[in-house]
Motif scaffolding. Structure first.
Motif, short mmCIF file in Angstrom:
data_model
loop_
_atom_site.label_atom_id
_atom_site.label_comp_id
_atom_site.label_asym_id
_atom_site.label_seq_id
_atom_site.Cartn_x
_atom_site.Cartn_y
_atom_site.Cartn_z
N GLY A 35 0.82 -1.19 0.00
CA GLY A 35 0.00 0.00 0.00
C GLY A 35 0.86 1.25 0.00
O GLY A 35 2.00 1.25 -0.46
N THR A 36 0.30 2.32 0.57
CA THR A 36 0.99 3.61 0.63
C THR A 36 0.87 4.17 2.03
O THR A 36 -0.25 4.35 2.54
CB THR A 36 0.41 4.61 -0.38
OG1 THR A 36 0.53 4.07 -1.70
CG2 THR A 36 1.14 5.94 -0.32
N GLY A 37 2.01 4.48 2.64
CA GLY A 37 1.99 5.03 3.98
C GLY A 37 3.36 5.04 4.60
O GLY A 37 4.38 4.81 3.93
N SER A 38 3.42 5.30 5.91
CA SER A 38 4.68 5.50 6.61
C SER A 38 4.70 4.74 7.91
O SER A 38 3.67 4.52 8.56
CB SER A 38 4.89 7.00 6.92
OG SER A 38 4.86 7.78 5.76
N VAL A 39 5.92 4.36 8.31
CA VAL A 39 6.19 3.84 9.64
C VAL A 39 7.25 4.75 10.26
O VAL A 39 8.30 4.99 9.66
CB VAL A 39 6.70 2.39 9.61
CG1 VAL A 39 7.11 1.94 11.02
CG2 VAL A 39 5.66 1.47 9.03
N VAL A 40 6.97 5.28 11.45
CA VAL A 40 7.90 6.17 12.13
C VAL A 40 8.35 5.54 13.44
O VAL A 40 7.51 5.20 14.29
CB VAL A 40 7.25 7.55 12.40
CG1 VAL A 40 8.21 8.44 13.20
CG2 VAL A 40 6.87 8.22 11.10
N PHE A 41 9.65 5.36 13.58
CA PHE A 41 10.25 4.94 14.85
C PHE A 41 10.49 6.21 15.66
O PHE A 41 11.50 6.90 15.49
CB PHE A 41 11.56 4.19 14.62
CG PHE A 41 11.43 2.91 13.83
CD1 PHE A 41 10.28 2.14 13.86
CD2 PHE A 41 12.48 2.48 13.03
CE1 PHE A 41 10.17 0.96 13.13
CE2 PHE A 41 12.39 1.30 12.30
CZ PHE A 41 11.23 0.54 12.35
N ALA A 42 9.54 6.53 16.56
CA ALA A 42 9.56 7.84 17.24
C ALA A 42 10.56 7.89 18.37
O ALA A 42 10.95 8.98 18.80
CB ALA A 42 8.17 8.18 17.74
N THR A 43 10.98 6.73 18.88
CA THR A 43 11.96 6.68 19.96
C THR A 43 13.19 5.93 19.47
O THR A 43 13.11 5.12 18.55
CB THR A 43 11.39 5.98 21.20
OG1 THR A 43 10.88 4.68 20.81
CG2 THR A 43 10.26 6.79 21.82
N ASN A 44 14.32 6.18 20.13
CA ASN A 44 15.56 5.47 19.77
C ASN A 44 15.62 4.18 20.58
O ASN A 44 16.21 4.13 21.66
CB ASN A 44 16.77 6.35 20.05
CG ASN A 44 18.07 5.67 19.65
OD1 ASN A 44 18.08 4.67 18.94
ND2 ASN A 44 19.19 6.22 20.10
N SER A 45 14.98 3.14 20.06
CA SER A 45 14.88 1.88 20.78
C SER A 45 14.87 0.72 19.80
O SER A 45 14.17 0.77 18.78
CB SER A 45 13.61 1.85 21.63
OG SER A 45 13.40 0.57 22.20
N THR A 46 15.61 -0.35 20.14
CA THR A 46 15.54 -1.57 19.33
C THR A 46 14.21 -2.28 19.51
O THR A 46 13.91 -3.24 18.80
CB THR A 46 16.68 -2.53 19.68
OG1 THR A 46 16.62 -2.84 21.08
CG2 THR A 46 18.04 -1.92 19.37
#
Length: 333
Positions: A35-46
């Protein structure tokens, strides 16, 4: 299980892990995330993850854009494979100070580190296809090639003060290095840290601006049976606790062999040194298997400030021969 598609509203999935696993988990089989969209890793975490179970083949579509501070794409098992499709607006971008790790992937898209972001390329092996782009742009932005095996048929570029650390063994040898380019013009230098095993031909294969590229040798250079000559096309080679095995080291007046601060270099396999080298305080060449000074009558200059500086012969029956000079430039034991 059974695919995931982001719809026409261009949605964003935001992961805010505080350390625990957070995000998407694809549970076996052949699946797609499209599809179309985004994934944002908002914190610096594994803990921020797009993860898969063992035995999963996941295709991430060309219009899925993954970015942020820190996270994990794939799985640390050779039976979980990720394909990043190209031709769209997607890809992976580490654009905040932090680390995004990608495992066991085939890249047809783009992997990018900017604004002090860090990309780590993990797993058993990874492939950058002919359409794939891997890049780092800007001071503090880094790419770390961690996997023991890799293939590069696409483009890997480092510009504007960024750093690439190589590791592992390239599947195709010299051709995997050919499309690597390092250019730090106007920024004080971009860096390539050669931390894995490589041959003389591989060291000479990657593109560089010789005036702005910092080349560190932290791994093992196989120079057996030949001569590595540094000149105005290669730039300097900076020893960084690495190893040179065999062959001859030479240079012209336009480039040379330097030490990266208070470090040593290991010479094994009967290195012939046919160039001047200046040793600052604590710098040592640690020799196993003889050392010979070559036909250019080189000079080794030791500048100890009190710490051990110079040549160290590391066991066995060895020789220090050839023609040249050693100068104790300071009054120091």
């Amino acid at each position: 299980t059974g695919d995931l598609t982001l719809g026409g509203s261009n949605p964003t999935l935001t992961f805010n892990s505080g350390g625990s696993q957070t995000g998407l988990y694809f549970n076996g089989g052949t699946q797609s995330f499209g599809g179309t969209g985004s994934v944002v890793f908002a914190t610096n975490s594994t803990g921020n993850r797009i993860e898969m179970a063992a035995g999963t083949d996941l295709t991430i579509g060309p219009n899925i854009a993954i970015s942020g501070a820190g996270g994990y794409v794939g799985a640390n098992t050779p039976t979980a494979l990720v394909t990043l499709q190209g031709g769209g607006t997607g890809g992976i971008t580490s654009d905040v100070a932090g680390n995004i790790a990608v495992f066991n992937f085939t890249n047809e898209s783009s992997l990018t580190a900017v604004t002090s972001g860090d990309l780590s390329l993990h797993g058993t092996s990874w492939t950058n296809t002919a359409s794939g782009v891997i890049s780092a742009d800007g001071v503090g932005s880094t790419i770390n090639m961690v996997a023991p095996g890799w293939t590069n048929a696409g483009s890997i570029s480092v510009i504007n003060g960024a750093t690439l650390t190589t590791g592992g063994t390239p599947t195709s040898g010299v051709s995997d290095y050919t499309n690597i380019s390092i250019d730090g013009s106007g920024t004080g230098g971009s860096t390539i840290n050669l931390a894995g095993p490589l041959t003389r031909a591989e060291l000479l294969a990657f593109g560089r601006d010789p005036l702005s590229t910092i080349i560190l040798l932290s791994g093992t250079l196989d120079n057996t049976g030949g001569t590595l000559t540094l000149d105005n096309t290669t730039g300097n080679l900076i020893f960084n606790n690495g190893t040179v095995n065999g062959g001859t080291l030479a240079s012209t007046v336009d480039a040379g062999y330097l030490f990266n601060g208070s470090v040593d270099i290991n010479f094994t396999g009967g290195v012939i040194l046919d160039t001047d080298i200046n040793f600052a305080n604590t710098n040592q060449i640690r020799v196993t298997g003889d050392l010979t000074l070559g036909g250019s009558n080189p000079t080794l200059t030791f500048n100890s400030g009190g710490s051990q500086t110079g040549l160290y012969f590391n066991g066995g029956t060895q020789s220090f021969g050839g023609t040249g000079s050693v100068v104790f430039a300071t009054n120091s034991t």
